[in-house]
Enzyme design. Structure first.
Site, PDB file in Angstrom:
ATOM      1  N   SER A   1       0.738  -1.012   0.229  1.00  0.00           N
ATOM      2  CA  SER A   1       0.013  -0.299   0.252  1.00  0.00           C
ATOM      3  C   SER A   1       1.055   1.208  -0.169  1.00  0.00           C
ATOM      4  O   SER A   1       0.439   2.828   0.118  1.00  0.00           O
ATOM      5  CB  SER A   1      -1.108   0.025   0.939  1.00  0.00           C
ATOM      6  OG  SER A   1      -0.183   0.345   2.767  1.00  0.00           O
TER       7      SER A   1
ATOM      8  N   ASP B   1      -8.238   5.729   4.400  1.00  0.00           N
ATOM      9  CA  ASP B   1      -7.966   5.154   5.171  1.00  0.00           C
ATOM     10  C   ASP B   1     -10.074   4.925   6.183  1.00  0.00           C
ATOM     11  O   ASP B   1      -9.743   4.120   6.554  1.00  0.00           O
ATOM     12  CB  ASP B   1      -6.928   5.090   6.134  1.00  0.00           C
ATOM     13  CG  ASP B   1      -6.024   4.514   5.258  1.00  0.00           C
ATOM     14  OD1 ASP B   1      -5.817   4.402   3.806  1.00  0.00           O
ATOM     15  OD2 ASP B   1      -4.396   4.715   6.010  1.00  0.00           O
TER      16      ASP B   1
ATOM     17  N   HIS C   1       1.115   4.143   7.124  1.00  0.00           N
ATOM     18  CA  HIS C   1       0.111   5.268   5.450  1.00  0.00           C
ATOM     19  C   HIS C   1       0.502   6.269   6.080  1.00  0.00           C
ATOM     20  O   HIS C   1       1.350   7.000   6.757  1.00  0.00           O
ATOM     21  CB  HIS C   1      -1.235   4.945   5.591  1.00  0.00           C
ATOM     22  CG  HIS C   1      -1.186   4.227   5.095  1.00  0.00           C
ATOM     23  ND1 HIS C   1      -2.754   3.796   5.019  1.00  0.00           N
ATOM     24  CD2 HIS C   1      -0.990   2.758   4.769  1.00  0.00           C
ATOM     25  CE1 HIS C   1      -3.203   2.258   4.508  1.00  0.00           C
ATOM     26  NE2 HIS C   1      -2.020   1.934   4.098  1.00  0.00           N
TER      27      HIS C   1
END
Length: 164
Positions: free
Chosen positions: A56, A122, A96
């Site tokens: 990701s 998210d 992230h």
């Protein structure tokens, strides 16, 4: 067989040698734990080193890359910063980038994250009804990394961004 050879070696040892081996093993394990706990104190993070588990965050980070984290309370979270956070109900932390910050008048900060390789933010990963993360959700912030070189030579290089 390896296991039978090991047992034969143990049987041949006298008590003093056996105690010495057990003591050495115990010292190695306790040294590793002390180093880990020391890193926790120095970095302020419950997990000072983490492994990237998904794609990701590509192309910035790939599966298997190591991130070195800090989590100092006094440092404000900024847009663009890479954070490692836990979501209630999930055991595995997520790596992230901070996408947006929302600051209330009382100084309380909430923020939204997104993986670099993901199409959407998210909010779908957060627990139901949660739209923002808070400082308590953060395990640490990336301050350095070790990344395997993905070139044809297939060598390893050490990349550190030391902002400790």
């Amino acid at each position: 067989m390896l296991s039978l050879d090991f047992l034969d070696d143990v049987r041949r040892m006298n008590k003093r040698q056996l105690y010495y081996q057990v003591l050495n093993f115990g010292m190695i394990v306790s040294s590793a734990l002390m180093i880990w706990k020391g890193l926790m104190v120095i970095t302020g993070s419950e997990s000072p080193i983490v492994v990237v588990l998904s794609g990701s965050m590509e192309p910035a980070f790939h599966r298997g890359d190591l991130l070195f984290l800090t989590n100092r309370v006094e440092d404000p979270i900024r847009v663009g910063e890479i954070v490692v956070f836990r979501i209630e109900g999930r055991e595995i932390p997520i790596v992230h980038r901070v996408l947006k910050i929302h600051e209330k008048q009382n100084g309380h900060i909430k923020f939204l994250t997104k993986g670099d390789n993901n199409a959407v933010d998210d909010r779908g990963l957060y627990k139901q009804g949660q739209h923002w993360l808070e400082k308590k959700d953060v395990v640490g912030r990336a301050r350095g990394f070790y990344q395997e070189n993905r070139s044809v030579e297939d060598r390893n290089y050490l990349f550190l961004i030391l902002g400790l």
